[in-house]
Every structure is written in structure tokens, then in C-alpha cells.
Design a protein around this motif. Structure first.
Motif, short mmCIF file in Angstrom:
data_model
loop_
_atom_site.label_atom_id
_atom_site.label_comp_id
_atom_site.label_asym_id
_atom_site.label_seq_id
_atom_site.Cartn_x
_atom_site.Cartn_y
_atom_site.Cartn_z
N GLY A 9 -6.64 3.36 -2.48
CA GLY A 9 -5.29 3.98 -1.89
C GLY A 9 -4.33 3.34 -2.74
O GLY A 9 -4.32 3.50 -3.84
N ASP A 10 -3.28 2.59 -2.30
CA ASP A 10 -2.29 1.99 -2.83
C ASP A 10 -2.39 0.46 -3.38
O ASP A 10 -1.62 -0.31 -4.01
N TRP A 11 -3.58 0.07 -2.73
CA TRP A 11 -3.99 -1.48 -3.19
C TRP A 11 -4.68 -1.54 -4.57
O TRP A 11 -5.72 -0.96 -4.71
N PRO A 12 -4.11 -2.64 -5.15
CA PRO A 12 -4.97 -3.01 -6.44
C PRO A 12 -5.98 -3.83 -6.17
O PRO A 12 -5.94 -4.53 -5.26
N VAL A 13 -6.97 -3.43 -6.95
CA VAL A 13 -8.42 -4.06 -6.83
C VAL A 13 -8.72 -4.79 -8.11
O VAL A 13 -8.64 -4.24 -9.19
N ASP A 14 -8.78 -5.99 -8.16
CA ASP A 14 -9.58 -6.73 -9.39
C ASP A 14 -10.67 -7.83 -8.79
O ASP A 14 -10.18 -8.87 -8.26
#
Length: 114
Positions: A9-14
Motif C-alpha cells: 500500500g503506502d507503507w515502505p518495506v525494507d
């Protein structure tokens, strides 16, 4: 180590996941056979999958040249499933012994000895 970057969605993932050899082996066991590519060529047929790969190569070698849709049908008959046939077709496509031409919009697989 496996690194996953992107968004949900709008959440960044690393995300970094550390995996040892046993983890990779368990992961590979749960993947479809077509998704697991060999790391190095197998020198001799040591199992059913290797024998199937050798049979697929022999099928194309004997014909010399086969159109993609026909080859897929023959590989499905050989392998017993559409999924396994598609995996074999992908392996043939990337084999140094196979050259692909496009004739009238149809891929033609040609066996070439190196």
C-alpha cells in the motif's frame, strides 16, 4: 541473505531475511519444480527429474526443429503435466544447445550442437 524492498500500500518495506543452507533447501522443497532452476548442470541423470530433462533434450535433438506449441504438447505427454512441460520448455529456451527463431509469429526451437 534475502532482501525484500518495496511497498505494501503506502507503507515502505525494507526487510532482510537471513537464511542458512537448510532454510534454502526447505524453501526449494516447497516451490513448484518449474520454479527451481539448477545452479550448475548435472553431469549425469541421477533422478527422475534429471532423466526427464535428458529425455526432453533428446526429443528436440531427434526432431532437429519443432514449433513451440507442438513441442509443448510433446513435452506435456512426456512429463505428464502442463506445469512440468512448461518448466522443460523454459529450460530448453535457455539451453546453449537450443536456438529459437520466430517464423510467422511462432517460436521454432532448433537443436544446435556446440
Amino acid at each position: 541473505m534475502l532482501r525484500i524492498k518495496g511497498t505494501i500500500g503506502d507503507w515502505p518495506v525494507d526487510l532482510t531475511v537471513e537464511m542458512d543452507d537448510a532454510d534454502w533447501a526447505r524453501l526449494a522443497q516447497n516451490l513448484p519444480a518449474a520454479a527451481v532452476a539448477p545452479v550448475a548442470p548435472v553431469p549425469a541423470a541421477s533422478g527422475p527429474a534429471d532423466q526427464l530433462w535428458l529425455a526432453a533434450q533428446d526429443l528436440l535433438r531427434r526432431s532437429g526443429s519443432t514449433e513451440g506449441p507442438q513441442l509443448l504438447g510433446e513435452l506435456e505427454a512426456l512429463a505428464g503435466s502442463a506445469g512440468a512441460a512448461k518448466g522443460l520448455l523454459v529450460r530448453l529456451r535457455h539451453s546453449p544447445k537450443v536456438k529459437i527463431e520466430v517464423r510467422e509469429g511462432v517460436q521454432v526451437f532448433n537443436w544446435v550442437e556446440e
